[in-house]
Design an enzyme around this catalytic site. Structure first.
Site, short mmCIF file in Angstrom:
data_model
loop_
_atom_site.label_atom_id
_atom_site.label_comp_id
_atom_site.label_asym_id
_atom_site.label_seq_id
_atom_site.Cartn_x
_atom_site.Cartn_y
_atom_site.Cartn_z
N ASP A 51 -3.37 9.51 -27.86
CA ASP A 51 -2.90 8.31 -28.56
C ASP A 51 -2.77 7.14 -27.59
O ASP A 51 -1.83 7.07 -26.82
CB ASP A 51 -1.56 8.61 -29.24
N GLU A 129 -1.98 1.74 3.76
CA GLU A 129 -0.81 2.18 4.50
C GLU A 129 0.46 1.90 3.70
O GLU A 129 1.10 0.86 3.88
CB GLU A 129 -0.74 1.45 5.85
N GLU A 131 4.25 1.85 2.62
CA GLU A 131 5.62 2.03 3.08
C GLU A 131 6.49 2.32 1.87
O GLU A 131 6.17 1.91 0.75
CB GLU A 131 6.11 0.76 3.81
N GLU A 212 9.88 3.74 9.46
CA GLU A 212 9.62 2.30 9.49
C GLU A 212 10.86 1.52 9.90
O GLU A 212 11.90 2.09 10.20
CB GLU A 212 9.07 1.81 8.15
N GLU A 220 6.60 5.48 6.35
CA GLU A 220 5.20 5.11 6.13
C GLU A 220 4.33 6.34 6.33
O GLU A 220 4.54 7.12 7.27
CB GLU A 220 4.77 4.00 7.09
N HIS A 269 -0.15 -2.32 3.64
CA HIS A 269 -1.15 -2.98 4.47
C HIS A 269 -2.52 -2.39 4.15
O HIS A 269 -2.71 -1.17 4.13
CB HIS A 269 -0.80 -2.82 5.94
N ARG A 339 0.58 -10.07 13.87
CA ARG A 339 1.00 -9.41 12.64
C ARG A 339 1.78 -10.32 11.70
O ARG A 339 2.15 -9.91 10.60
CB ARG A 339 1.84 -8.17 12.97
N GLU A 358 -7.17 -6.59 8.18
CA GLU A 358 -5.98 -6.02 7.56
C GLU A 358 -5.30 -7.09 6.73
O GLU A 358 -4.78 -8.08 7.28
CB GLU A 358 -5.02 -5.49 8.63
N ARG A 360 -2.23 -8.12 4.78
CA ARG A 360 -0.86 -7.64 4.92
C ARG A 360 0.05 -8.04 3.75
O ARG A 360 1.23 -7.70 3.75
CB ARG A 360 -0.27 -8.14 6.23
#
Length: 470
Positions: A51, A129, A131, A212, A220, A269, A339, A358, A360
């Site tokens: 359904d 990645e 967390e 973390e 993580e 990430h 970062r 990456e 973030r």
């Protein structure tokens, strides 16, 4: 695995139940279970009826019947349920047998098909990645006359002086000092290792786990890169394993981006690269060892980032994470090594095969099928239009003066702002019929009515501290 191999596995492992799983439109996994003798080779072609009107954001009651079609390559023996094999399913219309537009997994599949049709690349790799927090207790409620939440963890700094879970051992994690502590301060080492090893047993390639930054049990677990669809499948399976291993130990895991005020939130990430004919396309001799194509991909992601965040940061809570000084990007910039940028070029990716970017901004509350697809579509748009990402930002953005910071575009400050960005910027998602207008409109409607307005209408506890005695 083929359907025949799945059936052989069921006989070999004496499987008695088959759990059929799929993802609803907002991003929650759903499932139902059939006895193993109800599964045959034809089931992988014909599917099974359910359904669709009871699934958020899907069918109306007068057209509710839909099909789940098991995908044999996703077969996994469930480590928590006795004699049970689980499979992820695609969703189809039972009359036309067409893939359902609002099935998030179908959106991801179409994104890969569109990518190949452009001739730009044949594989988009995603290394995710996630967390998350593991708490010992959680209580929350909201009704007409009260609203509250209460979180607790033996690691919580607030239990140092006693508290409900104070151990008297003085091994709590200080606020924002939870990165890589040794046991016994890291009280979740064995739990995370169990998650990692259980994932490996289930065929999920995990490359590591660690504590973390935040106090109160932030963790993580990192997945090895995989093609877009497989990466999203793996993340959903990993989230299932994390929640169930935590429950097995009498704890509770959450992927809510910012459950604790004044400490780091949880991100997802997203490591991303494009390949063609077995060759990496992001490796080159430009900035950070990147190719011109990679820089255009960065340009596309940064240009469309506000709209992407409607999918990759899809909750009202997501935007409480974007606070300066808490390791979450607040400026839409890119950098080699830094970062604090929205897009980082990892410094340790020295070989051409490991060259990647990456992103973030995303968080683990996202629907990974839609988030991955949106990022890929933005990158392809950047490559096709040769979008210049501008100059990199190699400074710590948190230390820049206000006037210099004003030169850089910012992430949205709320889900409402991200949804409005999506409303105004989604043509790049419609190419190849990957995201349809119906998908975009339904997402905007759902997020606005069910989440943005629902939160806006309710008093916030801090408002009482601010205004009760006004």
């Amino acid at each position: 695995m083929t359907p025949r191999e799945v059936l052989a596995l069921c006989r070999q492992k004496e499987i008695q139940a088959v759990d059929l799983r799929f993802m609803d439109f907002p991003g929650m996994q759903k499932h139902f279970t059939i006895p193993v003798d109800a599964l045959d080779e034809q089931s992988f072609e014909d599917g099974l009826t359910f359904d669709g009107s009871s699934i958020h954001g899907w069918q109306a009651i007068n057209e509710s019947d839909m099909l789940v079609v098991p995908q044999p390559e996703t077969a996994m023996i469930d480590p928590f349920m006795a004699s049970t094999l689980a499979m992820t399913c695609n969703i189809q219309d039972p009359i036309t047998r067409s893939d359902y537009n609002r099935d998030p997994r179908n959106v991801a599949r179409k994104a890969e098909v569109y990518m190949r049709s452009t001739g730009i690349a044949d594989i988009a790799y995603f290394g995710l990645e996630p967390e998350f927090f593991v708490f010992d207790q959680v209580r929350f409620d909201q009704n007409e006359h009260e609203g509250f939440y209460h979180l607790d963890s033996v690691e919580g700094e607030w239990n140092r002086g006693g508290g409900d879970l104070g151990t008297g051992r003085g091994q709590q994690v200080r606020r924002r000092e939870g990165y890589f502590p040794m046991p016994p301060t890291d009280s979740l080492q064995e739990l995370r290792t169990e998650i990692m090893l259980t994932a490996k047993e289930c065929g999920i390639d995990v490359i590591g786990q660690h504590h973390e930054v935040a106090t109160a049990g932030q963790c993580e677990v990192d997945l090895k890169f995989a093609p877009l669809l497989a990466a999203a499948d793996a993340l959903l399976c990993l989230k299932y394993l994390i929640k169930n291993v935590a429950a097995k130990h009498g704890k509770t895991a959450t992927f809510m981006p910012k459950p604790i005020w004044n400490d780091n939130g949880s991100g997802l990430h997203m490591h991303f690269s494009l390949w063609k004919s077995g060759e990496p396309l992001f490796s080159g001799s430009g900035y950070g060892g990147m190719s011109e194509l990679a820089m255009h991909a960065i340009g596309g992601i940064l240009k469309h980032a506000p709209a992407i965040l409607a999918f990759s940061c899809p909750t009202t809570n997501s935007y409480k994470r974007f606070v300066p000084g808490f390791d979450a990007p607040v400026n839409l910039t890119y950098s080699f090594r830094n970062r604090s940028a929205a897009i980082r070029i990892p410094v340790h990716a020295s070989s051409s095969e490991s060259r990647r970017i990456e992103f973030r901004c995303p968080d683990p509350a996202c629907n990974p099928y839609l988030a991955n697809a949106a990022v890929l579509m933005a990158a392809l748009d950047g490559i096709q239009k040769k979008i210049d990402p501008g100059m990199p930002l190699d400074k710590d953005v948190y230390d820049l003066p206000t006037e210099e910071l004003g030169e850089y575009p910012k992430v949205p400050t709320s889900l409402a702002e991200a949804v409005e960005a999506l409303r105004n910027d989604h043509d790049f998602l419609l190419r190849g019929d990957v995201f349809t207008e119906d998908v975009i409109d339904t997402w905007i409607w759902y997020k606005t009515e069910r989440e943005i307005e629902a939160v806006r209408q309710r008093p916030h506890p801090w408002e009482f501290a601010l205004y009760y005695d006004a």
